[in-house]
Design a protein around this motif. Structure first.
Motif, short mmCIF file in Angstrom:
data_model
loop_
_atom_site.label_atom_id
_atom_site.label_comp_id
_atom_site.label_asym_id
_atom_site.label_seq_id
_atom_site.Cartn_x
_atom_site.Cartn_y
_atom_site.Cartn_z
N GLU A 52 0.84 -1.05 -0.23
CA GLU A 52 0.57 -0.09 -0.09
C GLU A 52 1.09 1.56 -0.04
N PHE A 53 1.92 0.96 0.64
CA PHE A 53 2.50 1.95 0.42
C PHE A 53 3.22 2.70 -0.31
N ILE A 54 4.02 1.32 -1.26
CA ILE A 54 5.01 1.56 -2.49
C ILE A 54 3.79 2.60 -3.27
N ASP A 55 2.57 1.04 -3.68
CA ASP A 55 1.58 2.09 -4.02
C ASP A 55 0.97 3.05 -4.24
N THR A 56 0.92 4.44 -2.76
CA THR A 56 0.45 5.30 -2.80
C THR A 56 1.96 6.37 -2.85
N VAL A 57 2.30 5.96 -2.19
CA VAL A 57 4.02 6.94 -2.14
C VAL A 57 4.70 6.95 -3.13
N ILE A 58 5.63 5.76 -3.48
CA ILE A 58 6.67 6.12 -3.88
C ILE A 58 6.17 5.68 -5.49
N LEU A 59 5.20 4.69 -5.99
CA LEU A 59 4.71 4.85 -7.31
C LEU A 59 3.94 6.38 -7.93
N ARG A 60 3.29 7.01 -6.51
CA ARG A 60 2.68 7.87 -6.53
C ARG A 60 3.88 9.15 -7.26
N ILE A 61 4.81 8.95 -6.84
CA ILE A 61 5.58 10.19 -6.85
C ILE A 61 6.40 10.13 -8.70
N ALA A 62 6.35 8.87 -9.12
CA ALA A 62 7.58 8.22 -10.39
C ALA A 62 5.97 9.47 -11.21
N GLU A 63 4.76 8.84 -10.84
CA GLU A 63 3.55 9.22 -11.99
C GLU A 63 3.39 11.01 -12.57
#
Length: 161
Positions: A52-63
């Protein structure tokens, strides 16, 4: 030697160690152009395999990073100092979370305080290039390191040109 360097570096040494030893004696632009990659190990420690952290924070940064950079670039082109200052301030936090090197923070600090006088316009463009490289590399590294386990096929903004 004219700079008064009397440091020591034992052999064998890594290229990065040599570069780090020479950077304090280099001109400002050379110091700012050194490495730009993110600290993936740092991010993985923060994430602790929390999907959840990876999807909502880290991957959101890449987006969002490519979009933030495009807005920053537009602000510099339009000489919208308030917009450039605010976006740079916000991006400093993002890059700090990513564990980016100090040279990126220096470039963003410059843009954050940019007033747009004639002499500073060329430097603002150089700082923008440094930030663009960092955004591109960060986006690529995040997607490469974290998106393979993504629970859904999300559409991310295209990486930089």
């Amino acid at each position: 030697m004219d700079a008064g360097m009397n440091g020591y570096l034992s052999k064998p040494f890594k290229e990065k160690d040599l570069f780090d030893a020479l950077v304090p004696f280099a001109q400002e632009d050379i110091r700012l152009e050194k490495q730009t990659g993110i600290d993936v190990h740092h991010l993985k420690n923060i994430a602790l395999d929390n999907r959840e952290f990876i999807d909502t924070v880290i991957l959101r940064i890449a987006e969002t990073l490519p979009l933030d950079f495009a807005a920053l670039q537009k602000g510099v082109m339009e000489k919208d100092h308030e917009k450039v200052n605010q976006l740079s301030h916000d991006m400093k936090t993002t890059f700090a979370v990513l564990g980016m090197p100090e040279n990126i923070q220096e470039a963003l600090r410059y843009l954050e305080s940019w007033t747009g006088n004639h002499r500073s316009e060329a430097k603002a463009q150089r700082m923008l290039q440094i930030v663009e490289t960092a955004c591109s590399e960060a986006t690529s590294q995040i997607l490469e390191s974290f998106s393979t386990q993504s629970e859904s096929n999300k559409t991310f903004t295209e990486p930089f040109n």
